[in-house]
Write a protein that holds these residues in place. Sequence first.
Motif, PDB file in Angstrom:
ATOM      1  N   MET A   1      10.776  -5.425 -22.077  1.00  0.00           N
ATOM      2  CA  MET A   1      10.792  -4.422 -23.145  1.00  0.00           C
ATOM      3  C   MET A   1      11.395  -3.127 -22.618  1.00  0.00           C
ATOM      4  N   ARG A   2      12.414  -2.639 -23.296  1.00  0.00           N
ATOM      5  CA  ARG A   2      13.064  -1.407 -22.864  1.00  0.00           C
ATOM      6  C   ARG A   2      12.215  -0.182 -23.200  1.00  0.00           C
ATOM      7  N   ARG A   3      12.268   0.782 -22.331  1.00  0.00           N
ATOM      8  CA  ARG A   3      11.560   2.043 -22.544  1.00  0.00           C
ATOM      9  C   ARG A   3      12.352   2.905 -23.526  1.00  0.00           C
ATOM     10  N   LYS A   4      11.712   3.312 -24.595  1.00  0.00           N
ATOM     11  CA  LYS A   4      12.412   4.030 -25.649  1.00  0.00           C
ATOM     12  C   LYS A   4      12.411   5.538 -25.387  1.00  0.00           C
ATOM     13  N   ILE A   5      13.612   6.103 -25.348  1.00  0.00           N
ATOM     14  CA  ILE A   5      13.789   7.519 -25.056  1.00  0.00           C
ATOM     15  C   ILE A   5      14.505   8.202 -26.215  1.00  0.00           C
ATOM     16  N   LEU A   6      13.947   9.314 -26.666  1.00  0.00           N
ATOM     17  CA  LEU A   6      14.592  10.157 -27.667  1.00  0.00           C
ATOM     18  C   LEU A   6      15.280  11.286 -26.925  1.00  0.00           C
ATOM     19  N   LEU A   7      16.606  11.354 -27.026  1.00  0.00           N
ATOM     20  CA  LEU A   7      17.390  12.368 -26.343  1.00  0.00           C
ATOM     21  C   LEU A   7      17.909  13.376 -27.367  1.00  0.00           C
ATOM     22  N   ILE A   8      17.512  14.627 -27.191  1.00  0.00           N
ATOM     23  CA  ILE A   8      17.956  15.706 -28.083  1.00  0.00           C
ATOM     24  C   ILE A   8      18.995  16.535 -27.343  1.00  0.00           C
ATOM     25  N   CYS A   9      20.144  16.721 -27.976  1.00  0.00           N
ATOM     26  CA  CYS A   9      21.291  17.313 -27.305  1.00  0.00           C
ATOM     27  C   CYS A   9      21.774  18.553 -28.049  1.00  0.00           C
ATOM     28  N   ASN A  10      21.855  19.673 -27.339  1.00  0.00           N
ATOM     29  CA  ASN A  10      22.417  20.901 -27.898  1.00  0.00           C
ATOM     30  C   ASN A  10      23.823  21.080 -27.347  1.00  0.00           C
ATOM     31  N   GLY A  11      24.821  20.715 -28.135  1.00  0.00           N
ATOM     32  CA  GLY A  11      26.213  20.775 -27.690  1.00  0.00           C
ATOM     33  C   GLY A  11      26.741  22.176 -27.502  1.00  0.00           C
ATOM     34  N   ASN A  12      26.012  23.177 -28.002  1.00  0.00           N
ATOM     35  CA  ASN A  12      26.462  24.567 -27.863  1.00  0.00           C
ATOM     36  C   ASN A  12      25.887  25.265 -26.643  1.00  0.00           C
ATOM     37  N   ALA A  13      25.054  24.569 -25.887  1.00  0.00           N
ATOM     38  CA  ALA A  13      24.426  25.201 -24.724  1.00  0.00           C
ATOM     39  C   ALA A  13      25.445  25.366 -23.602  1.00  0.00           C
ATOM     40  N   GLY A  14      25.309  26.463 -22.871  1.00  0.00           N
ATOM     41  CA  GLY A  14      26.137  26.669 -21.694  1.00  0.00           C
ATOM     42  C   GLY A  14      27.573  26.983 -22.025  1.00  0.00           C
ATOM     43  N   LEU A  15      28.432  26.707 -21.063  1.00  0.00           N
ATOM     44  CA  LEU A  15      29.844  27.060 -21.176  1.00  0.00           C
ATOM     45  C   LEU A  15      30.717  25.822 -21.018  1.00  0.00           C
ATOM     46  N   GLY A  16      31.819  25.792 -21.728  1.00  0.00           N
ATOM     47  CA  GLY A  16      32.839  24.779 -21.505  1.00  0.00           C
ATOM     48  C   GLY A  16      32.477  23.375 -21.945  1.00  0.00           C
ATOM     49  N   GLY A  17      31.544  23.222 -22.861  1.00  0.00           N
ATOM     50  CA  GLY A  17      31.216  21.894 -23.358  1.00  0.00           C
ATOM     51  C   GLY A  17      30.605  20.996 -22.315  1.00  0.00           C
ATOM     52  N   ASN A  18      29.804  21.555 -21.411  1.00  0.00           N
ATOM     53  CA  ASN A  18      29.224  20.771 -20.317  1.00  0.00           C
ATOM     54  C   ASN A  18      28.383  19.606 -20.815  1.00  0.00           C
ATOM     55  N   VAL A  19      27.653  19.807 -21.915  1.00  0.00           N
ATOM     56  CA  VAL A  19      26.781  18.750 -22.420  1.00  0.00           C
ATOM     57  C   VAL A  19      27.604  17.545 -22.832  1.00  0.00           C
ATOM     58  N   SER A  20      28.663  17.794 -23.602  1.00  0.00           N
ATOM     59  CA  SER A  20      29.504  16.692 -24.083  1.00  0.00           C
ATOM     60  C   SER A  20      30.109  15.909 -22.929  1.00  0.00           C
ATOM     61  N   LYS A  21      30.509  16.617 -21.882  1.00  0.00           N
ATOM     62  CA  LYS A  21      31.138  15.945 -20.744  1.00  0.00           C
ATOM     63  C   LYS A  21      30.164  15.037 -20.004  1.00  0.00           C
ATOM     64  N   SER A  22      28.885  15.398 -19.997  1.00  0.00           N
ATOM     65  CA  SER A  22      27.899  14.652 -19.215  1.00  0.00           C
ATOM     66  C   SER A  22      27.079  13.663 -20.028  1.00  0.00           C
ATOM     67  N   LEU A  23      27.171  13.753 -21.346  1.00  0.00           N
ATOM     68  CA  LEU A  23      26.294  12.945 -22.192  1.00  0.00           C
ATOM     69  C   LEU A  23      26.468  11.455 -21.939  1.00  0.00           C
ATOM     70  N   PHE A  24      27.705  10.986 -21.810  1.00  0.00           N
ATOM     71  CA  PHE A  24      27.920   9.550 -21.574  1.00  0.00           C
ATOM     72  C   PHE A  24      27.269   9.113 -20.272  1.00  0.00           C
ATOM     73  N   ASP A  25      27.405   9.931 -19.206  1.00  0.00           N
ATOM     74  CA  ASP A  25      26.808   9.581 -17.917  1.00  0.00           C
ATOM     75  C   ASP A  25      25.287   9.451 -18.029  1.00  0.00           C
ATOM     76  N   ILE A  26      24.676  10.372 -18.773  1.00  0.00           N
ATOM     77  CA  ILE A  26      23.216  10.330 -18.945  1.00  0.00           C
ATOM     78  C   ILE A  26      22.797   9.047 -19.646  1.00  0.00           C
ATOM     79  N   ILE A  27      23.484   8.740 -20.755  1.00  0.00           N
ATOM     80  CA  ILE A  27      23.145   7.534 -21.516  1.00  0.00           C
ATOM     81  C   ILE A  27      23.370   6.287 -20.665  1.00  0.00           C
ATOM     82  N   GLN A  28      24.459   6.263 -19.914  1.00  0.00           N
ATOM     83  CA  GLN A  28      24.767   5.094 -19.090  1.00  0.00           C
ATOM     84  C   GLN A  28      23.711   4.878 -18.010  1.00  0.00           C
ATOM     85  N   ILE A  29      23.343   5.943 -17.295  1.00  0.00           N
ATOM     86  CA  ILE A  29      22.352   5.806 -16.216  1.00  0.00           C
ATOM     87  C   ILE A  29      21.024   5.303 -16.768  1.00  0.00           C
TER      88      ILE A  29
END
Length: 303
Positions: A1-29
Amino acid sequence: MRRKILLICNGNAGLGGNVSKSLFDIIQILSENGCEVTVFPIVPSRGLTSETIIREKHSEFESLVICGGDGTLNHVINVLAGDGIDIPIGYIPFGSTNDFARTLYRKDRISVKEICRMILRGRTKRYDIGAFNDEYFNYVACFGALTKVSYTTPRDLKNAFGYGAYVLNTLAVIPEDINYVRHCRFIHDGIEEEGDYLAGFVSNSISVAGIKNGLIGSSRIDDGCFELTMVRHPENVKETAELGSELIGANMDEKHISHWQVKHLEMFFDEETPWTLDGEDAKNTLHVVIDVLPAKIRIFADR
């Protein structure tokens, strides 16, 4: 059974779209290691806020992961504490300051992979938050002239000079803000004080506004206490210079800067006073009650 995670993402946080660039890596890991990740973006104009997402969806998930800055985390803990929701959270910081992350992880920088590993290991700790009237905060509630300075000091100056940048910017604006004064009577853990103040900070962090501050450097997030720092209003040019010297030396035992550890604090002002909570604007108020809520929030961390 997979562990269910709710991920909330604020794409406007920080500078230079850092969240968008890292989101795939987070989901993949997380997905490659036994998790089922459901992502919700924060889009307030469409009704997607931290508050609405958590209230509607938290019961369907085992863990909550926040990708954003300290302001995003502030909204999250307000709904968790306000609604009595006890779910472990992971915090992946993408803000421009990330004060709370510095205190939580005891590092100036931490990688997405490191935090994902913490989430996967499943070790949690409980930490203290502050109750501010009918709101909550993670690491700082502050008022006064220096509050503005803390959050307007240029980021590149902070990176280059750290606490010195805050001091330099403070000394630069004190002359224009010297007329800012609030008369305040306050009671901390049964002890009453009164005076005219330039600023006040109630903090739970080794860093405020992106810089390590010698005045609060020993803070811990799980000791049941917050640090109260009050800066008295200088009455003339000589006292302004003395205050600058105290700030440079991060000296809490001098004429203008006083410091206490507190668990309960009540403050009374002669006029409505604006406050900032975790860098977010709070309500103007004449009367403030601040309580430490020990071990209120569960968060993934190795320490």
